[in-house]
Design a protein around this motif. Sequence first.
Motif, PDB file in Angstrom:
ATOM      1  N   GLY A 280      33.264  48.891  32.130  1.00 25.51           N
ATOM      2  CA  GLY A 280      33.070  47.863  33.701  1.00 25.51           C
ATOM      3  C   GLY A 280      33.510  48.093  34.925  1.00 25.51           C
ATOM      4  N   VAL A 281      33.426  47.075  35.463  1.00 27.17           N
ATOM      5  CA  VAL A 281      34.395  47.015  36.557  1.00 27.17           C
ATOM      6  C   VAL A 281      34.667  45.277  37.070  1.00 27.17           C
ATOM      7  CG1 VAL A 281      35.432  47.495  39.680  1.00 27.17           C
ATOM      8  CG2 VAL A 281      34.316  49.141  37.498  1.00 27.17           C
ATOM      9  N   VAL A 282      35.894  44.834  36.848  1.00 21.54           N
ATOM     10  CA  VAL A 282      35.974  43.413  37.119  1.00 21.54           C
ATOM     11  C   VAL A 282      36.484  42.528  38.573  1.00 21.54           C
ATOM     12  CG1 VAL A 282      36.823  41.476  36.315  1.00 21.54           C
ATOM     13  CG2 VAL A 282      36.561  42.897  34.595  1.00 21.54           C
TER      14      VAL A 282
ATOM     15  N   ALA B   8      34.343  52.381  40.150  1.00 22.24           N
ATOM     16  CA  ALA B   8      35.189  52.957  39.226  1.00 22.24           C
ATOM     17  C   ALA B   8      36.645  53.267  39.869  1.00 22.24           C
ATOM     18  CB  ALA B   8      35.409  54.009  38.066  1.00 22.24           C
ATOM     19  N   LYS B   9      36.119  54.841  40.456  1.00 22.01           N
ATOM     20  CA  LYS B   9      36.750  55.077  41.507  1.00 22.01           C
ATOM     21  C   LYS B   9      37.334  54.388  42.913  1.00 22.01           C
ATOM     22  CE  LYS B   9      35.368  59.380  42.951  1.00 22.01           C
ATOM     23  NZ  LYS B   9      35.109  60.271  42.944  1.00 22.01           N
ATOM     24  N   GLN B  10      37.197  54.339  43.550  1.00 27.44           N
ATOM     25  CA  GLN B  10      37.585  52.961  44.186  1.00 27.44           C
ATOM     26  C   GLN B  10      38.090  51.708  43.691  1.00 27.44           C
ATOM     27  OE1 GLN B  10      34.300  51.067  46.183  1.00 27.44           O
ATOM     28  NE2 GLN B  10      34.928  48.922  47.772  1.00 27.44           N
ATOM     29  N   TYR B  11      38.196  50.922  42.514  1.00 27.24           N
ATOM     30  CA  TYR B  11      38.589  50.191  42.135  1.00 27.24           C
ATOM     31  C   TYR B  11      39.120  50.343  40.418  1.00 27.24           C
ATOM     32  CZ  TYR B  11      36.078  46.886  45.535  1.00 27.24           C
ATOM     33  OH  TYR B  11      36.460  46.858  46.444  1.00 27.24           O
ATOM     34  N   PRO B  12      40.435  51.239  40.548  1.00 25.80           N
ATOM     35  CA  PRO B  12      40.679  52.198  38.666  1.00 25.80           C
ATOM     36  C   PRO B  12      41.466  51.391  38.471  1.00 25.80           C
ATOM     37  CG  PRO B  12      42.169  53.035  41.112  1.00 25.80           C
ATOM     38  CD  PRO B  12      40.828  52.210  41.993  1.00 25.80           C
ATOM     39  N   ASP B  13      41.705  50.593  39.369  1.00 22.32           N
ATOM     40  CA  ASP B  13      43.680  49.608  38.456  1.00 22.32           C
ATOM     41  C   ASP B  13      42.277  47.773  38.099  1.00 22.32           C
ATOM     42  OD1 ASP B  13      44.963  51.428  38.724  1.00 22.32           O
ATOM     43  OD2 ASP B  13      45.976  49.733  40.303  1.00 22.32           O
ATOM     44  N   LYS B  14      41.142  48.224  38.333  1.00 19.55           N
ATOM     45  CA  LYS B  14      40.170  46.630  37.726  1.00 19.55           C
ATOM     46  C   LYS B  14      38.838  46.916  36.783  1.00 19.55           C
ATOM     47  CE  LYS B  14      41.467  44.500  41.155  1.00 19.55           C
ATOM     48  NZ  LYS B  14      42.056  42.830  41.776  1.00 19.55           N
TER      49      LYS B  14
ATOM     50  N   SER C  43      36.884  40.065  41.089  1.00 19.49           N
ATOM     51  CA  SER C  43      36.570  38.408  41.820  1.00 19.49           C
ATOM     52  C   SER C  43      36.027  37.773  40.023  1.00 19.49           C
ATOM     53  CB  SER C  43      36.066  38.901  43.192  1.00 19.49           C
ATOM     54  OG  SER C  43      35.634  37.171  43.191  1.00 19.49           O
ATOM     55  N   GLU C  44      34.612  37.420  40.196  1.00 19.85           N
ATOM     56  CA  GLU C  44      34.151  36.812  39.714  1.00 19.85           C
ATOM     57  C   GLU C  44      32.624  37.915  38.689  1.00 19.85           C
ATOM     58  OE1 GLU C  44      31.840  34.688  42.977  1.00 19.85           O
ATOM     59  OE2 GLU C  44      33.397  35.852  42.523  1.00 19.85           O
ATOM     60  N   PHE C  45      33.067  38.682  39.317  1.00 17.41           N
ATOM     61  CA  PHE C  45      32.286  39.985  39.183  1.00 17.41           C
ATOM     62  C   PHE C  45      32.182  40.291  37.780  1.00 17.41           C
ATOM     63  CE2 PHE C  45      30.581  39.246  43.113  1.00 17.41           C
ATOM     64  CZ  PHE C  45      29.418  39.083  43.028  1.00 17.41           C
ATOM     65  N   GLU C  46      31.250  40.560  36.957  1.00 16.91           N
ATOM     66  CA  GLU C  46      31.969  42.028  35.914  1.00 16.91           C
ATOM     67  C   GLU C  46      30.527  43.013  35.796  1.00 16.91           C
ATOM     68  OE1 GLU C  46      32.951  40.720  32.058  1.00 16.91           O
ATOM     69  OE2 GLU C  46      34.463  39.676  32.460  1.00 16.91           O
ATOM     70  N   ILE C  47      30.630  44.503  36.547  1.00 20.66           N
ATOM     71  CA  ILE C  47      29.928  44.973  36.377  1.00 20.66           C
ATOM     72  C   ILE C  47      30.210  45.846  35.739  1.00 20.66           C
ATOM     73  CG2 ILE C  47      29.323  46.398  38.364  1.00 20.66           C
ATOM     74  CD1 ILE C  47      30.324  44.673  40.413  1.00 20.66           C
ATOM     75  N   TRP C  48      29.038  46.452  35.066  1.00 19.26           N
ATOM     76  CA  TRP C  48      29.005  46.997  33.798  1.00 19.26           C
ATOM     77  C   TRP C  48      28.202  48.366  34.032  1.00 19.26           C
ATOM     78  CZ3 TRP C  48      32.766  46.555  30.509  1.00 19.26           C
ATOM     79  CH2 TRP C  48      33.140  44.635  30.209  1.00 19.26           C
ATOM     80  N   ARG C  49      28.116  49.204  33.864  1.00 16.17           N
ATOM     81  CA  ARG C  49      27.540  50.305  33.390  1.00 16.17           C
ATOM     82  C   ARG C  49      27.024  50.473  32.542  1.00 16.17           C
ATOM     83  NH1 ARG C  49      30.001  56.389  31.083  1.00 16.17           N
ATOM     84  NH2 ARG C  49      30.060  55.850  29.671  1.00 16.17           N
TER      85      ARG C  49
END
Length: 169
Positions: free
Chosen positions: A72-74, A57-63, A76-82
């Motif tokens: 989560g962080v989106v 989330a720190k690396q991709y704050p706008d995603k 490309s095609e990944f939805e990555i959730w905690r």
Amino acid sequence: MSDLLIEKIKTRLYENRLSFSKKPIVIGGMAMEYYGMRKSGPDIDLVISNEDYVALAKQYPDKRKDIYGDLGVVISEFEIWRSIALLDYNFLLKDAIDEVNVCIVSLDRLLLMRVCAMETAKYRTDLETMKEYYYKHFRNQNFLQEASKHSMSYDKNGGIIFSGKYEEE
């Protein structure tokens, strides 16, 4: 088939330069495809540890994405959730299948996630698919064959027979 799926996820993680301190857990449609229940859609849903989420989330704050507290962080095609339904990495890791670069959520945890989201038509359909999968792979076929002999009695009596008094006998 599952080897191709694992390779696809591994390749897409590499192409997107995504790495984690703990193996991500594959959930959702990809997990259903892994178990041979149905084809997955184009997205790849993962759950990662909270520590990995904080770094991502720190690396991709706008995603970043927040669905009722599931962060989560989106990419490309990944939805990555905690978490999913606030069920976290450690909970979903129990009985997960350990593959080379990822873990696959267990059938029981996958079922629980679908139950938690059953208000959504897509997930109700997945529940039906999972029910059929469980029936096909885990029902005792001898018991099923025995019960099928009494279908007329079950139909007539709402599924319940007392004292072994079947209509067919």
